[in-house]
Design an enzyme around this catalytic site. Structure first.
Site, short mmCIF file in Angstrom:
data_model
loop_
_atom_site.label_atom_id
_atom_site.label_comp_id
_atom_site.label_asym_id
_atom_site.label_seq_id
_atom_site.Cartn_x
_atom_site.Cartn_y
_atom_site.Cartn_z
N THR A 35 0.82 -1.24 -0.01
CA THR A 35 0.03 -0.10 0.03
C THR A 35 0.88 1.34 -0.16
O THR A 35 2.09 1.32 0.53
CB THR A 35 -0.86 0.01 1.16
N ASP A 36 0.26 2.34 -0.31
CA ASP A 36 0.92 3.84 -0.09
C ASP A 36 0.82 3.82 1.49
O ASP A 36 0.20 3.18 2.22
CB ASP A 36 0.17 4.79 -0.64
N TRP A 37 1.57 4.77 1.97
CA TRP A 37 1.71 5.02 3.50
C TRP A 37 0.53 5.35 4.23
O TRP A 37 0.06 6.49 3.87
CB TRP A 37 3.02 5.74 3.77
N MET A 62 1.68 -0.60 4.54
CA MET A 62 2.80 0.39 4.93
C MET A 62 1.93 1.54 5.49
O MET A 62 1.26 2.07 4.57
CB MET A 62 3.55 0.67 3.61
#
Length: 937
Positions: free
Chosen positions: A704-706, A733
């Site tokens: 995932t993106d953060w 993440m």
């Protein structure tokens, strides 16, 4: 391996060449190239604040130097800069310093411009031959551009500067130091001699631009976007920037696909356009079709007086049929070597049936959800841009061909209409609209029908990951022994700035707990990003030219060579995975993140991503292709749902990713923050499993993106890990501690209630372990086949951190001392240095009371690196949500003499209320005895 492997000077030369080849010359009345001995008056604030990149995580590279245009001109003895004009700017800047904004993504789009009066311009013209005007812009993560002065439009001060300078000088050159295209209507008002997009060229940017304007490099950059007359002319404008829904009514007609079909008269500069200092002839040869592919030959000849390179572009015009198609589509391109005057180069282009097919998402061809080649005429054109080309051949297809039959995936759940062209008798196109086919099946149906089988543990057996590598057991054997708790932990990445990996990097994953480490799973490291390695510890890295600049070079061999060096730098810093390339489509000029991305065209996008990945793969590391998919705006990026047809998704928004997987064997993918057609991309089973893994054959990791959301559109949250794992998005993440479940995700709960199966967790664990096993981190961990890492470690620089001021701290007999917080500068990329001396040797504790500034967004990242001399003691990362004061304690063990305390702020926005040193345990007697023994010896 005795010779030096990682050579930053060679790296810089390749980057400089890449910048030069990416510069696009739009206009030139003969003023360029500049002649030696030329006296130059340099105007514009950006000569002092060159933009090496855009803002946010894609641009925050702490580099050793940045050479802008002014610095490049100053060291070139062939040219003379107007010193009086520079002195005027110097005085003005003292009262108007650079405005960095406050916190994450807050830097203004432009810096205040010094007013240039007619008198100042006239005075400069008396002693100068030519004026060079620099105009700078930035934007980036979480900050789209806007149709306002200082962003897409010029400011009043910039208009005044151009007006007065062009009236005073016979020759005026405008250099656009920007991350994306801007409004160009001002060119009609002012008598400019030359205009160039020099983009954001990283640390070598000014030198690359100099190479072009000096004539050392003949400009060969070509636009990868269409420059329209007005922002309203872009078909995506009515549906750009919404915070809840972003409907893609233009469908596949993005960029030149729209303009060449419906609005040729709205274009200022067409896709693929760019000027040179010489001329070329592009001659079409044979065009042959064997039923599976089209082969086109061509010859390019330099017909001018100086050496140069030319970009050759191949387009197809498909029959409209019942589906409708753009008037032109790019299907191949190449760049010549440097051709001497009169020299020629031959090319052969191969275009497959798959490239020529169209996706039928409605069944109008009787083949729903299939790539088809409709019956009719396929006309091929070859030339230097989408407008300037010649016919290269015609292929006639008597009957429809089904190229690939697929099934419904990612269909929209919202009803809407999309553009469809109808060709008129005069060859022009009329715009009609048709209903978009909506979803008829739920992806949950497919998921439940294809659930994996649980891996069963071999009783009495225990394995290490190295056993899989050495073929002593299978991956299933290894993963089957992981406990439920370990399975829940391994899908959680840690960061930002985890102490388990290279200091200051974005994330750590794999062996993030003691029990996972005990099973021989090392901790892998990833770091931003598309503009170079971001290490918030303050450690320096090479700042790369931005994505648009590299794509405008149209030189895939050069891009691959550049990323060979990036791959080596990743290895040197023990980073396994770069969080890039960014490869979303330039759907609209205002997307703040366009600087990270390549083009409005998916073929150009895919080819550049392939080149970058191949470059890094040479050294065993990889890049994470992102943001998967449809991150076409930053506005509302966590909330907006992107609504698009299956055809648009497949032909435009996924095509580049597909190329990266099929042609470069991409190893890592990052999903987006937003949602597409009903699901957050992190939880889209259609996207991550059915399309990426099953159709394309991807077998790497997906992250995932953060701090992304999971679940269905408008109902997702940061803790729905179960939905993310079910989609086979392997890594969430990020968390601050995987074992403590600091994000309070629902993995264990879903496993207990059966909404998430153990087999699904095992599948993600196997993906992660396989990925780690095949990367350099595994050999570093095992200390085998690791010669390159050993060599690079021996070449490590003594990378001292810069500091802005020295603070002297003396701890007296009380064992307590305070630093005045007002003495600590917390601006981005600032290192404060404190000399700490004390009466008593022992263990000390540093306490800091900190919080995030009130004006930060909750997702801002504010890292602080704390060093004792050269040793990184601790990294602290606040988010914008940390608005309450909190105390951070840092142990300084075994302090025997004066040391340097370094506080490095990679990003501003952290407020400090108290900094306090205190003696925790005296070691005076211990040190006295130790020194006594040393004296006796």
């Amino acid at each position: 391996m005795s010779s030096k492997v990682f050579d930053t000077e060679k790296f810089a030369k390749v980057a400089r060449r890449a910048v030069a080849e990416g510069v696009v010359l739009l206009e030139n009345d003969g003023v360029l190239p500049l002649q030696a001995g030329c006296n130059i008056a340099l105007f514009g604030r950006s000569q002092f604040n060159y933009y090496k990149s855009g803002t946010g995580s894609g641009g925050m590279v702490n580099t050793k130097y940045v050479i802008g245009v002014r610095e490049a001109l100053e060291v070139d003895e062939r040219f003379n800069l107007n010193k009086d004009l520079k002195a005027t700017y110097d005085e003005w800047i003292k009262e108007n310093p650079f405005d960095a904004g406050v916190g994450w993504a807050s830097e203004p789009w432009f810096q205040k411009e010094m007013p240039v009066s007619a008198e100042l311009a006239a005075k400069a013209a008396q002693t100068s031959d030519v004026a060079v005007v620099l105009i700078g812009r930035t934007a980036g993560e979480d900050q789209d551009n806007s149709v306002s002065q200082g962003s897409y439009l010029l400011t009043d001060d910039e208009h005044e500067m151009l007006k007065n300078v062009t009236e005073a000088f016979e020759k005026t050159i405008v250099l656009l130091n920007v991350g994306n295209i801007i409004d160009m209507n001002w060119m009609e008002k002012y008598n400019t001699s030359a205009v160039l997009y020099i983009w954001q060229g990283g640390q070598e940017g000014g030198l690359g631009a100099l190479d072009v304007i000096s004539g050392d490099v003949n400009p060969s950059g070509r636009l990868t976007d269409t420059i329209a007359k007005d922002i309203e002319d872009y078909p995506s404008t009515p549906n750009f920037g919404g915070k809840e829904t972003n409907i893609q009514r233009e469908d596949i007609y993005v960029g030149y696909r729209y303009f060449e079909t419906f609005a040729q008269d709205k274009v200022l500069y067409p896709f693929g356009y760019g000027l040179s200092y010489t001329t070329f002839d592009i001659e079409a040869g044979n065009c042959l079709y064997d039923g599976n592919k089209v082969t086109i030959s061509a010859k390019v000849t330099n017909t001018g007086d100086v050496a140069g390179q030319q970009v050759v572009q191949v387009y197809v015009s498909k029959d409209q049929g019942v589906l409708g198609n753009p008037a032109m589509e790019l299907v191949e391109f190449a760049k010549t070597k440097e051709l001497a005057p009169g020299e020629s180069q031959d090319f052969e282009f191969v275009i497959t049936n798959y490239q020529l097919s169209s996706f039928d998402d409605s069944g109008v061809t009787s083949h729903k959800n299939a790539y088809v080649m409709q019956a009719g005429v396929y006309e091929f054109y070859i030339g230097e841009n989408v407008r300037s080309n010649v016919e290269a051949g015609i292929v006639k297809l008597d009957e429809l061909k089904v190229i690939e039959q697929l099934s419904e995936a990612m269909a929209p759940v919202v009803k809407y209409t999309r553009i469809k062209p109808v060709k008129l008798a005069d060859g022009s196109f009329k715009t009609l609209y048709e209903d978009v086919p909506t979803a008829t099946v739920d992806s949950e149906k497919f998921r439940k029908e294809t659930l994996p089988t649980e891996m069963k543990k071999r009783e009495g057996k225990s394995f290490k990951l190295a056993d899989v590598l050495d073929k002593k057991c299978t991956m299933n054997d290894f993963v089957a022994q992981l406990s439920d708790e370990e399975l829940c932990c391994i899908v959680r990445g840690e960061g930002m700035s985890s102490p388990k990996v290279t200091p200051g990097c974005g994330g750590a994953y794999g062996g993030v707990t003691d029990s996972l480490l005990e099973k021989g799973i090392p901790v892998a490291c990833c770091s931003d990003g598309p503009s170079g390695i971001r290490m918030d510890s303050g450690k320096r890295a090479f700042a790369m030219p931005n994505g648009t600049c590299l794509a405008c070079a149209w030189n895939l061999e050069l891009v691959e060579e550049l990323y060979n060096w990036e791959g080596l730098e990743l290895r040197k810093n023990k980073i396994d995975c770069l969080l890039g390339p960014g490869m979303n489509i330039h759907r609209h000029p205002l997307n703040g993140r366009n600087f990270e991305y390549f083009s409005e065209d998916p073929f150009v996008t895919g080819k550049n991503a392939v080149a970058m990945l191949k470059g890094m793969h040479k050294y065993g590391v990889t890049g994470t292709i992102k943001h998967f998919c449809m991150n076409t705006q930053e506005t509302g990026r966590h909330t907006v749902e992107h609504v698009a047809s299956q055809r648009a998704i497949r032909e435009i928004y996924l095509k580049g990713y597909e190329m990266a997987v099929r042609e470069a064997g991409a190893h890592a993918v990052m999903t987006t923050y937003g949602s597409v057609n009903g699901y957050y991309t992190s939880s889209s089973y259609d996207l991550v499993t059915r399309i990426l893994r099953e159709e394309w054959g991807f077998d790497g990791i997906v992250m995932t993106d953060w701090w992304a959301k999971g679940g269905k559109s408008y109902h997702g949250n940061n803790s729905d890990m179960a939905a993310i794992v079910r989609a086979q998005n392997d890594l969430y993440m990020v968390t601050s501690c995987a074992e403590d479940n600091t994000n309070r995700d629902n993995t264990a709960e879903a496993l207990a209630d059966g909404s998430l199966s153990r087999a699904e967790l095992q599948r993600c664990a196997a993906n992660i372990c396989k990925w780690i096993m095949e990367k350099p981190v595994m050999n570093r961990y095992l200390e085998r086949d690791n010669d390159l890492d050993v060599q690079l470690a021996s070449e490590a620089d003594d990378d001292e951190l810069d500091f802005d001021k020295m603070i002297d701290l003396r701890i007296d007999e009380s064992g307590v001392a305070d630093i005045n917080p007002k003495e600590i500068k917390t601006a981005r990329n600032t290192t404060n240095m404190v000399t700490v001396s004390f009466k008593e040797r022992g263990d000390y504790k540093l306490s800091l009371t900190v919080r995030a500034a009130e004006n930060l967004s909750d997702l801002a990242q504010i890292p602080l690196s704390i060093f004792k001399d050269k040793e990184l003691v601790k990294m602290v990362t606040l988010t914008g949500a940390d608005k309450e004061w909190q105390t951070i304690e840092v142990p300084f063990v075994g302090c025997a003499m004066t040391f340097f305390l370094k506080l490095h702020f990679a990003q501003d926005g952290m407020e400090i209320n108290d900094i306090h040193f205190e003696l925790v345990k005296s070691r005076e007697e211990e040190f006295r005895l130790m020194f006594a023994r040393m004296g006796e010896e």
